[in-house]
Design a protein around this motif. Structure first.
Motif, PDB file in Angstrom:
ATOM      1  N   HIS A   1       0.934  -1.334  -0.069  1.00 36.36           N
ATOM      2  CA  HIS A   1      -0.089   0.123  -0.186  1.00 36.36           C
ATOM      3  C   HIS A   1       0.708   1.279   0.004  1.00 36.36           C
ATOM      4  O   HIS A   1       0.806   2.201  -0.692  1.00 36.36           O
ATOM      5  CB  HIS A   1      -0.896  -0.104   1.361  1.00 36.36           C
TER       6      HIS A   1
ATOM      7  N   GLU B   1      -7.095 -12.691  -4.274  1.00 35.46           N
ATOM      8  CA  GLU B   1      -7.842 -11.689  -4.489  1.00 35.46           C
ATOM      9  C   GLU B   1      -8.690 -11.491  -3.192  1.00 35.46           C
ATOM     10  O   GLU B   1      -9.379 -12.570  -2.627  1.00 35.46           O
ATOM     11  CB  GLU B   1      -8.813 -11.622  -5.813  1.00 35.46           C
ATOM     12  N   ARG B   2      -8.907 -10.251  -2.972  1.00 40.50           N
ATOM     13  CA  ARG B   2      -9.779  -9.796  -1.869  1.00 40.50           C
ATOM     14  C   ARG B   2     -10.549  -8.573  -2.290  1.00 40.50           C
ATOM     15  O   ARG B   2      -9.917  -7.413  -2.387  1.00 40.50           O
ATOM     16  CB  ARG B   2      -9.066  -9.333  -0.578  1.00 40.50           C
ATOM     17  N   GLU B   3     -11.684  -8.732  -2.630  1.00 36.47           N
ATOM     18  CA  GLU B   3     -12.479  -7.568  -3.330  1.00 36.47           C
ATOM     19  C   GLU B   3     -12.756  -6.485  -2.202  1.00 36.47           C
ATOM     20  O   GLU B   3     -12.985  -6.739  -1.059  1.00 36.47           O
ATOM     21  CB  GLU B   3     -14.065  -8.242  -3.678  1.00 36.47           C
ATOM     22  N   GLY B   4     -12.273  -5.267  -2.992  1.00 33.37           N
ATOM     23  CA  GLY B   4     -12.359  -3.981  -2.066  1.00 33.37           C
ATOM     24  C   GLY B   4     -11.330  -3.710  -1.332  1.00 33.37           C
ATOM     25  O   GLY B   4     -11.184  -2.759  -0.608  1.00 33.37           O
ATOM     26  N   ASP B   5     -10.321  -4.757  -1.455  1.00 38.14           N
ATOM     27  CA  ASP B   5      -8.993  -4.322  -0.771  1.00 38.14           C
ATOM     28  C   ASP B   5      -8.171  -3.455  -1.446  1.00 38.14           C
ATOM     29  O   ASP B   5      -8.167  -3.679  -2.664  1.00 38.14           O
ATOM     30  CB  ASP B   5      -8.217  -5.856  -0.380  1.00 38.14           C
ATOM     31  N   PRO B   6      -7.608  -2.444  -0.669  1.00 31.25           N
ATOM     32  CA  PRO B   6      -6.666  -1.415  -1.594  1.00 31.25           C
ATOM     33  C   PRO B   6      -5.454  -1.974  -2.383  1.00 31.25           C
ATOM     34  O   PRO B   6      -5.148  -1.452  -3.097  1.00 31.25           O
ATOM     35  CB  PRO B   6      -6.348  -0.273  -0.337  1.00 31.25           C
TER      36      PRO B   6
ATOM     37  N   ASP C   1      -7.305  -6.499  -4.793  1.00 27.80           N
ATOM     38  CA  ASP C   1      -8.552  -6.453  -5.383  1.00 27.80           C
ATOM     39  C   ASP C   1      -7.908  -6.085  -6.890  1.00 27.80           C
ATOM     40  O   ASP C   1      -7.046  -5.217  -7.231  1.00 27.80           O
ATOM     41  CB  ASP C   1      -9.359  -5.097  -5.241  1.00 27.80           C
TER      42      ASP C   1
ATOM     43  N   GLU D   1      -9.708  -5.219  -9.448  1.00 28.21           N
ATOM     44  CA  GLU D   1     -10.640  -4.082 -10.291  1.00 28.21           C
ATOM     45  C   GLU D   1      -9.733  -3.011 -10.753  1.00 28.21           C
ATOM     46  O   GLU D   1      -9.745  -2.346 -11.740  1.00 28.21           O
ATOM     47  CB  GLU D   1     -11.710  -3.717  -9.682  1.00 28.21           C
TER      48      GLU D   1
ATOM     49  N   THR E   1      -8.039 -14.662  -9.387  1.00 22.34           N
ATOM     50  CA  THR E   1      -9.158 -13.902  -9.515  1.00 22.34           C
ATOM     51  C   THR E   1     -10.269 -14.469 -10.203  1.00 22.34           C
ATOM     52  O   THR E   1     -10.257 -15.593 -10.929  1.00 22.34           O
ATOM     53  CB  THR E   1      -8.798 -12.613 -10.423  1.00 22.34           C
TER      54      THR E   1
ATOM     55  N   LYS F   1     -16.042 -11.588 -14.358  1.00 20.05           N
ATOM     56  CA  LYS F   1     -16.549 -10.378 -14.292  1.00 20.05           C
ATOM     57  C   LYS F   1     -16.544  -9.362 -15.372  1.00 20.05           C
ATOM     58  O   LYS F   1     -17.176  -8.632 -15.594  1.00 20.05           O
ATOM     59  CB  LYS F   1     -15.967  -9.622 -12.866  1.00 20.05           C
TER      60      LYS F   1
END
Length: 185
Positions: A60, A99-104, A107, A109, A165, A170
């Motif tokens: 991060h 993967e961890r959805e929403g993790d900064p 994720d 995405e 992922t 998606k």
């Protein structure tokens, strides 16, 4: 003695809990106390630490610096080079930690959004340019080659993280690009 070099070395030895507040007090990408600071190498070193320690926290920090550098690249650098470094860090940690959805950090995405921004030509157009390249590579304008090369780098980054992922489910629109990427320059 170089005070910014000493600071550089000192900060690399600090715990994560001390680095983040320090970053809050400085201008990322700018000089420190009026002296140049090598933010590029600093981000690279922090990213290497994040990978070695498998640490989303350190990642991060590196992503925060890469983001600042991408917004205002130093002379001789490009936004793309910093974004590529950031996304490779993300993909590497996703491939190791999942993967961890929403993790900064973990994720996928942000990687997908980056690829979507880089996809400035259709798959059909890229295919036509690559067919032309088989006849004469010099016939492709350099700016088209650059667009396709950047996209290939981004797709390769995503492909690294794919097994951990749900990107293909998606974002099925990326599947043809992922399959075509090996044909890109």
């Amino acid at each position: 003695m170089n005070p910014t070099r000493d600071l550089f070395d000192d900060v690399l030895e600090w715990p994560l809990s001390k680095v983040n507040p320090w970053l809050d007090r400085v201008t990322l990408g700018g000089p420190i106390e009026g002296e140049p600071f090598n933010w590029d190498v600093f981000a690279f070193t922090i990213a290497a630490r994040a990978r070695e320690e498998r640490s989303p926290g350190w990642a991060h920090v590196a992503l925060r610096i890469y983001d600042a550098l991408a917004k205002q690249p130093p002379l001789g650098a490009t936004e793309h080079s910093f974004m590529l470094s950031a996304m490779n860090l993300r993909a590497g940690l996703i491939s190791e930690l999942g993967e961890r959805e929403g993790d900064p950090v973990l994720d996928s995405e942000p990687i997908v959004a980056w690829i979507q921004r880089l996809t400035t030509m259709s798959l059909e157009e890229a295919s036509r340019w690559m067919a032309l390249a088989q006849e004469d590579f010099r016939a492709i304008p350099i700016e088209k080659l650059l667009v396709m090369r950047r996209l290939k780098n981004a797709l390769n980054t995503l492909a690294h993280a794919l097994p951990k992922t749900q990107v293909e489910q998606k974002h099925p629109e990326l599947v043809p690009w992922l399959q075509f990427r090996t044909r890109l320059p």
